[in-house]
Each structure stands twice: as structure tokens, then as C-alpha cells.
Write a protein that holds these residues in place. Structure first.
Motif, PDB file in Angstrom:
ATOM      1  N   PRO A  81     -47.747  31.323 -18.234  1.00  0.00           N
ATOM      2  CA  PRO A  81     -46.544  32.752 -18.033  1.00  0.00           C
ATOM      3  C   PRO A  81     -46.830  32.498 -16.351  1.00  0.00           C
ATOM      4  CG  PRO A  81     -48.992  33.979 -18.070  1.00  0.00           C
ATOM      5  CD  PRO A  81     -48.950  32.948 -18.969  1.00  0.00           C
ATOM      6  N   PHE A  82     -45.670  32.584 -15.530  1.00  0.00           N
ATOM      7  CA  PHE A  82     -45.900  32.262 -14.331  1.00  0.00           C
ATOM      8  C   PHE A  82     -46.404  33.179 -13.427  1.00  0.00           C
ATOM      9  CE2 PHE A  82     -41.369  35.401 -15.315  1.00  0.00           C
ATOM     10  CZ  PHE A  82     -41.488  35.381 -14.125  1.00  0.00           C
ATOM     11  N   ALA A  83     -45.975  34.773 -14.206  1.00  0.00           N
ATOM     12  CA  ALA A  83     -46.653  35.511 -13.623  1.00  0.00           C
ATOM     13  C   ALA A  83     -47.464  36.548 -14.824  1.00  0.00           C
ATOM     14  CB  ALA A  83     -45.878  36.707 -12.997  1.00  0.00           C
ATOM     15  N   THR A  84     -48.234  37.706 -14.116  1.00  0.00           N
ATOM     16  CA  THR A  84     -48.717  38.417 -15.287  1.00  0.00           C
ATOM     17  C   THR A  84     -48.347  39.840 -15.106  1.00  0.00           C
ATOM     18  OG1 THR A  84     -50.692  38.979 -13.612  1.00  0.00           O
ATOM     19  CG2 THR A  84     -50.837  36.969 -14.605  1.00  0.00           C
ATOM     20  N   SER A  85     -46.979  39.818 -14.183  1.00  0.00           N
ATOM     21  CA  SER A  85     -46.970  41.683 -14.636  1.00  0.00           C
ATOM     22  C   SER A  85     -45.290  41.161 -14.022  1.00  0.00           C
ATOM     23  CB  SER A  85     -47.682  42.208 -13.496  1.00  0.00           C
ATOM     24  OG  SER A  85     -47.247  42.373 -12.391  1.00  0.00           O
ATOM     25  N   VAL A  86     -44.454  41.994 -14.581  1.00  0.00           N
ATOM     26  CA  VAL A  86     -43.410  42.041 -13.742  1.00  0.00           C
ATOM     27  C   VAL A  86     -42.761  42.195 -12.467  1.00  0.00           C
ATOM     28  CG1 VAL A  86     -41.033  43.688 -14.331  1.00  0.00           C
ATOM     29  CG2 VAL A  86     -42.612  43.065 -15.820  1.00  0.00           C
ATOM     30  N   GLU A  87     -43.647  42.799 -11.714  1.00  0.00           N
ATOM     31  CA  GLU A  87     -44.071  43.342  -9.835  1.00  0.00           C
ATOM     32  C   GLU A  87     -44.437  41.568  -9.487  1.00  0.00           C
ATOM     33  OE1 GLU A  87     -44.451  46.735 -11.757  1.00  0.00           O
ATOM     34  OE2 GLU A  87     -45.718  44.668 -12.176  1.00  0.00           O
ATOM     35  N   GLU A  88     -45.070  40.742 -10.408  1.00  0.00           N
ATOM     36  CA  GLU A  88     -45.858  39.551  -9.747  1.00  0.00           C
ATOM     37  C   GLU A  88     -44.603  38.663 -10.767  1.00  0.00           C
ATOM     38  OE1 GLU A  88     -49.836  37.961  -9.661  1.00  0.00           O
ATOM     39  OE2 GLU A  88     -48.999  38.140 -11.500  1.00  0.00           O
ATOM     40  N   GLY A  89     -43.415  38.896 -11.492  1.00  0.00           N
ATOM     41  CA  GLY A  89     -42.955  38.009 -12.093  1.00  0.00           C
ATOM     42  C   GLY A  89     -41.093  38.150 -10.486  1.00  0.00           C
ATOM     43  N   GLU A  90     -40.889  39.210 -10.797  1.00  0.00           N
ATOM     44  CA  GLU A  90     -40.251  39.702  -9.611  1.00  0.00           C
ATOM     45  C   GLU A  90     -40.497  38.571  -7.647  1.00  0.00           C
ATOM     46  OE1 GLU A  90     -37.303  40.536 -10.155  1.00  0.00           O
ATOM     47  OE2 GLU A  90     -37.388  41.332 -12.294  1.00  0.00           O
ATOM     48  N   GLN A  91     -41.388  39.230  -7.353  1.00  0.00           N
ATOM     49  CA  GLN A  91     -41.913  38.762  -6.252  1.00  0.00           C
ATOM     50  C   GLN A  91     -41.300  36.637  -6.057  1.00  0.00           C
ATOM     51  OE1 GLN A  91     -45.829  39.519  -4.972  1.00  0.00           O
ATOM     52  NE2 GLN A  91     -45.878  40.839  -5.696  1.00  0.00           N
ATOM     53  N   VAL A  92     -41.584  36.468  -7.043  1.00  0.00           N
ATOM     54  CA  VAL A  92     -41.534  34.738  -7.450  1.00  0.00           C
ATOM     55  C   VAL A  92     -39.727  34.170  -7.717  1.00  0.00           C
ATOM     56  CG1 VAL A  92     -42.252  33.250  -9.029  1.00  0.00           C
ATOM     57  CG2 VAL A  92     -44.166  34.729  -8.408  1.00  0.00           C
TER      58      VAL A  92
END
Length: 345
Positions: free
Chosen positions: A96-107
Motif C-alpha cells: 500500500p502506498f501509505a499505512t493510514s488515511v493521513e499518510e495517504g493524503e500527504q502523499v
């Protein structure tokens, strides 16, 4: 033009995807990045003349790559993606490109800010058989009402240690991402998420069975597990019939379209008609089953199961685009949101 790839990571998956890069026309491994110079050098030696670096900024300064492939530990995907995009590289990031919604939004915010190409490596969605199955379902079945997909394996801390420890272990992040992303690709955004999850004694999710209700009112039932060998297939159903992707869903090269035939007798009678005679004859049933198997459409992925995604990424880089139409940012965002919700059930 040969696309020179810098691979971030030196683990088993990095080696696997690096091998796939070397098998893909007009692509090469030109650089390897690791926090350890020794590990980077050892890894790069297998892909000579690749060079070894300890940071992506050093790769940029050396002009050693055209794009970055992120294949390090799951918990480092988001940080590495942001660093690579800020350095000006197109990025293909392992799921997964991130492990949390918050991380994903940063990416995704970084992708928007830098206008860099960012694609999550949901490679199954680029397989010709999976693309063919989705296309057939959307064009032949009428309104879609149901999807079922599974990816379940038997694993243990001894055979798959990374899935049972660290900052981002578990079945949902590593396995569930595949059936969930397929459900989103077919039926779109999700409004309701329900289901059950089993955790081990350390709190690691090892099995999940989810029901998703989509905006189009279709239902998807998706499952993943580390403690059972599942069906590892998928089926998409609508009023006009169904499309099935047989095992293995990961690495699929076949799909089968079964459109609705003539209606069956309303009284359930088994007498009269060819279909009834076939039903009553074991040998005829066996022959029909064999013929049905021959009707499957074959769509090969070529030399390696990762090749279609690597070729697709190369095409995106050449086109100068910032987003994949097969794995758009909205799909990655929605898939991660569903996984995060399921981890909190």
C-alpha cells in the motif's frame, strides 16, 4: 528510450521487482537506494552497471535515474514517495502506498504540489485478463450488482515474518488491498463498510471478511487471510450474467463470461429439453463443464506478471502525465480508506 529506474529498497520484493524491470523492454535498473551503503552496493552488484546510493537526493545529483520505484518496507512507502517526488522523479510505489488515511493524503498532496507522476503499484489492475474481465462486465452484464473477490494464503511468522511484525503488518494492508482495489475499480466509491476481522495474539489482523456497499448500490464481498488457503478468485455479477476470474486472481491470465441463457422451467421440472437431459446425465455434465472451461478468454501478461504495470508506468512517463487512468489517485485513496476502516472494526 530506455527508462532508467532507481529502486528504493533491498529486500526480497525489491529483488523480485528489479528482476522484472530487467525483463521489461526499454527499462533498466540504474540505481539502488538504501540507508546502508553496503546493502545498496551488494544489491546493485547484481544489476551492473547500477550504482549504489544512500539517498534519493544523491541519485538526483548524480543524474543516475529517470524514475523511482519504491520497494522498501511498507511503513516507509509514504515518506520515500514524498522524498522522490520532491526530488522531481516520477514514482511507482509498491502497495500500500501509505499505512493510514493521513499518510495517504500527504502523499497525494505532494503529488499535486509537485505535479509529479505518482502511481500506486496495484499491478493486478493492469493485467490484460483483469482489464478484459472488467471491460466485459461493464459492457455485457448490464447494471452490476455484486462482486466477490478473495486473496487468502497460509502464512506464519516463520515463513512471512514481515507480515506479522513491524509498524504495518497484517493481512488487510498486504493482501486485502488487491480484492478491495478490484471492488473499487469495478463498482466505484463505497458508502458503507461492514464485516468481521480476526486478530492474532499480538493484535495483527490475520483474516477479514468485508461487505461493501457502493455508491451505485452494488455490493462487494471481499476477503483476505493469512491463516487459510482461499479461493483466490473473483466474480462480477449483473442482471445479464457474470464474469469470473479463476484462480489465481494475482497473476490471472484467463477470464470467463457467462451470459444468462433461456429461463429454466418455473416448476423445477427435470424432464424435457436438452438442458434437463444434460443435468440428468453425469457424463454429459462433465463434458459440458469441460466445454465451458474452453470458453475462457486467455490474455497473457507476457514474460512476467509485473510487466504490464511496468510497461504502463513507462508509457505514463513518456506521455508526461501525472496520474494513471488504470490506477487513479481516487482509487488509491478510496482503497486505503476502506482498509483503514476495516482495521478499526
Amino acid at each position: 528510450m530506455t527508462l532508467r529506474i532507481a529502486i528504493i529498497g533491498t529486500g526480497s520484493f525489491a529483488k523480485r521487482i528489479a528482476d522484472a524491470v530487467t525483463l521489461t523492454p526499454d527499462m533498466s535498473v540504474s540505481a539502488v537506494v538504501s540507508g546502508s551503503q553496503d546493502r545498496a552496493s551488494s544489491f546493485a552488484s547484481a544489476f551492473s552497471p547500477a550504482s549504489a546510493y544512500t539517498s534519493i537526493s544523491n541519485v538526483k545529483d548524480a543524474g543516475a535515474a529517470d524514475a523511482v520505484l519504491i520497494a522498501n518496507a511498507t511503513q516507509n512507502h509514504a515518506t520515500s514517495a514524498i522524498e522522490a517526488m520532491e526530488a522531481g522523479f516520477p514514482v511507482l510505489c509498491e502497495k500500500p502506498f501509505a499505512t493510514s488515511v493521513e499518510e495517504g493524503e500527504q502523499v497525494l498532496a505532494c503529488a499535486a504540489k509537485t505535479s509529479a507522476l505518482f502511481t500506486e503499484d496495484l499491478w493486478t489492475l493492469t493485467l490484460p485478463a483483469v482489464r478484459g474481465a472488467i471491460g466485459a462486465a461493464k459492457t455485457s452484464l448490464g447494471p452490476l450488482h455484486h462482486l466477490r473477490a478473495d486473496f487468502s494464503i497460509t502464512a506464519s511468522p516463520e515463513t512471512h515474518p514481515r507480515l506479522f511484525k513491524g509498524a504495518a503488518p497484517g493481512a488487510l494492508l498486504d493482501l486485502g488491498v488487491y480484492p478491495i482495489s478490484l471492488a473499487v475499480a469495478v463498482n466505484g466509491p463505497v458508502t458503507d463498510i461492514s464485516g468481521l476481522r480476526t486478530d492474532d495474539e499480538n493484535g495483527v489482523d490475520i483474516a477479514s471478511a468485508l461487505t461493501l456497499r457502493h455508491d451505485n448500490d452494488a455490493l462487494s464481498q471481499v476477503s483476505c487471510a493469512l491463516n487459510a488457503q482461499g479461493s483466490n478468485d473473483a466474480a462480477i455479477a449483473g442482471r445479464g450474467g457474470r464474469v469470473r476470474i479463476p484462480e489465481p486472481l494475482l497473476g490471472a491470465e484467463r477470464f470467463h463470461v457467462a451470459l444468462n441463457g433461456e429461463p429454466q422451467p418455473s416448476d423445477g421440472s427435470s424432464s424435457g429439453g436438452l438442458k434437463a437431459r444434460i443435468k440428468a446425465n453425469p457424463l454429459a455434465r462433465k463434458a459440458k463443464s469441460a466445454l465451458d472451461g474452453l470458453k475462457a478468454t486467455t490474455a497473457s501478461y507476457g514474460t512476467d506478471q509485473y510487466t504490464p504495470m511496468l510497461q504502463h508506468f513507462h508509457e505514463l512517463v513518456r506521455a508526461g502525465t501525472t496520474e494513471s487512468p488504470l490506477v487513479p489517485h481516487a482509487l488509491s485513496r478510496e482503497t486505503l480508506r476502506i482498509i483503514s476502516a476495516a482495521r478499526a472494526l
